[in-house]
Design a protein around this motif. Structure first.
Motif, PDB file in Angstrom:
ATOM      1  N   GLU A  66      -4.490   8.805   8.288  1.00 39.27           N
ATOM      2  CA  GLU A  66      -5.854   8.604   8.781  1.00 39.27           C
ATOM      3  C   GLU A  66      -6.736   7.972   7.707  1.00 39.27           C
ATOM      4  N   ASN A  67      -6.559   8.393   6.468  1.00 40.32           N
ATOM      5  CA  ASN A  67      -7.331   7.783   5.384  1.00 40.32           C
ATOM      6  C   ASN A  67      -6.904   6.341   5.146  1.00 40.32           C
ATOM      7  N   LEU A  68      -5.608   6.072   5.269  1.00 38.69           N
ATOM      8  CA  LEU A  68      -5.142   4.686   5.120  1.00 38.69           C
ATOM      9  C   LEU A  68      -5.684   3.822   6.253  1.00 38.69           C
ATOM     10  N   ALA A  69      -5.779   4.384   7.455  1.00 38.03           N
ATOM     11  CA  ALA A  69      -6.343   3.644   8.584  1.00 38.03           C
ATOM     12  C   ALA A  69      -7.797   3.267   8.308  1.00 38.03           C
ATOM     13  N   LEU A 107       0.846  -1.188   0.000  1.00 36.79           N
ATOM     14  CA  LEU A 107       0.000   0.000   0.000  1.00 36.79           C
ATOM     15  C   LEU A 107       0.888   1.247   0.000  1.00 36.79           C
ATOM     16  N   HIS A 108       0.674   2.129  -0.981  1.00 33.18           N
ATOM     17  CA  HIS A 108       1.374   3.411  -1.035  1.00 33.18           C
ATOM     18  C   HIS A 108       0.389   4.507  -0.624  1.00 33.18           C
ATOM     19  N   ASN A 109       0.874   5.538   0.058  1.00 32.28           N
ATOM     20  CA  ASN A 109       0.000   6.679   0.337  1.00 32.28           C
ATOM     21  C   ASN A 109       0.800   7.967   0.433  1.00 32.28           C
ATOM     22  N   ASP A 110       0.134   9.076   0.106  1.00 34.78           N
ATOM     23  CA  ASP A 110       0.741  10.402   0.209  1.00 34.78           C
ATOM     24  C   ASP A 110      -0.371  11.447   0.138  1.00 34.78           C
ATOM     25  N   ASP A 111      -0.023  12.668   0.545  1.00 34.81           N
ATOM     26  CA  ASP A 111      -0.970  13.787   0.578  1.00 34.81           C
ATOM     27  C   ASP A 111      -0.559  14.882  -0.391  1.00 34.81           C
ATOM     28  N   THR A 112      -1.530  15.684  -0.803  1.00 36.85           N
ATOM     29  CA  THR A 112      -1.271  16.949  -1.475  1.00 36.85           C
ATOM     30  C   THR A 112      -2.389  17.910  -1.062  1.00 36.85           C
ATOM     31  N   GLY A 113      -2.125  19.194  -1.153  1.00 36.71           N
ATOM     32  CA  GLY A 113      -3.134  20.176  -0.780  1.00 36.71           C
ATOM     33  C   GLY A 113      -4.293  20.182  -1.751  1.00 36.71           C
ATOM     34  N   ALA A 114      -5.463  20.578  -1.256  1.00 33.95           N
ATOM     35  CA  ALA A 114      -6.659  20.629  -2.094  1.00 33.95           C
ATOM     36  C   ALA A 114      -7.541  21.801  -1.658  1.00 33.95           C
ATOM     37  N   LYS A 115      -8.443  22.184  -2.532  1.00 34.70           N
ATOM     38  CA  LYS A 115      -9.394  23.251  -2.222  1.00 34.70           C
ATOM     39  C   LYS A 115     -10.805  22.772  -2.528  1.00 34.70           C
ATOM     40  N   ILE A 116     -11.664  22.802  -1.516  1.00 30.10           N
ATOM     41  CA  ILE A 116     -13.086  22.524  -1.688  1.00 30.10           C
ATOM     42  C   ILE A 116     -13.832  23.701  -1.083  1.00 30.10           C
TER      43      ILE A 116
END
Length: 226
Positions: free
Chosen positions: A118-121, A60-69
């Motif tokens: 947290e999303n991977l959890a 399982l690979h995971n990473d974050d990037t900024g987003a705008k909603i």
């Protein structure tokens, strides 16, 4: 097609409405929204199944990037203006999770206030305990780690190599040794993949290379620690 334009390539409903109007087709944003929501059940079920299968992945690979909603941004701004300062998280992130299972890749995306760990959890909550701990590939940021779930953590070698490249001018001999060893690792791994080796075979392939570099590695380590 409306859903693909909106969520696949990021065309807002109002822009699509303008495009359709130019071709003589009245399709206001509210109508587009209703079209999408009326058909959400099937893709939502597929999405849920993809999450369930991804939770069973070997890697399982995971990473974050900024987003705008906008909806989340407005809510956070309103809360910030009306409430005293707190430790509540205000950032918005898109997490990418790529699961490898039986030679296939499953890509998942989650956007909100949660970090990658947290999303991977949340994904790992669906993992059968009989499968044991998966290999977890990520960079060294602590927020990538899922709490309360055991994984076999392997950090990103590309990030590691980049740090040695950045300081090469200051430590040319030491960095050259590391970069040459990593070059051989990447080359050998590519050959092993071409030969169709299993993960266990790849791991044990060419053990003599380690013996050949042990002496130089010790010398570089001793010099670095001086």
């Amino acid at each position: 097609m409306v859903a693909v334009a909106k969520y696949g390539v990021g065309v807002p409903f109002y822009r699509l409405a303008g495009l359709e109007q130019g071709m003589g087709i009245p399709l206001p944003p509210a109508t587009q929204w209703q079209m999408v929501t009326d058909r959400i059940a099937a893709p939502k079920a597929v999405h849920g199944e993809l999450i369930r299968v991804a939770a069973q992945g070997e890697v399982l690979h995971n990473d974050d990037t900024g987003a705008k909603i906008l909806a989340l941004m407005k809510g956070k701004k309103a809360a910030k203006n009306t409430a005293p300062k707190s430790d509540e998280r205000t950032g918005i992130f898109t997490t990418g999770i790529v699961a490898l299972k039986d030679g296939n890749r499953i890509a998942l995306y989650f956007t909100g206030n949660q970090h990658a760990g947290e999303n991977l959890a949340d994904v790992l909550k669906l993992r059968p305990t009989a499968l044991g701990a998966p290999i977890h590939m990520c960079d060294a940021l602590s927020r990538n780690i899922p709490k309360d779930f055991k994984t076999i953590l392997v950090n990103c070698m590309t990030h590691c190599r980049r740090n040695f490249v950045d300081v090469f001018d200051n430590f040319p001999e030491e960095c050259r040794h590391v970069l040459e060893v990593l070059r051989d690792v990447y080359r050998n791994d590519d050959v092993a993949r071409q030969r169709g080796m299993s993960p266990e075979q790849r791991l044990g392939w060419q053990p003599s290379r380690k013996c050949a570099t042990d002496g130089r590695s010790r010398a570089v380590a001793q010099r670095t620690n001086q």
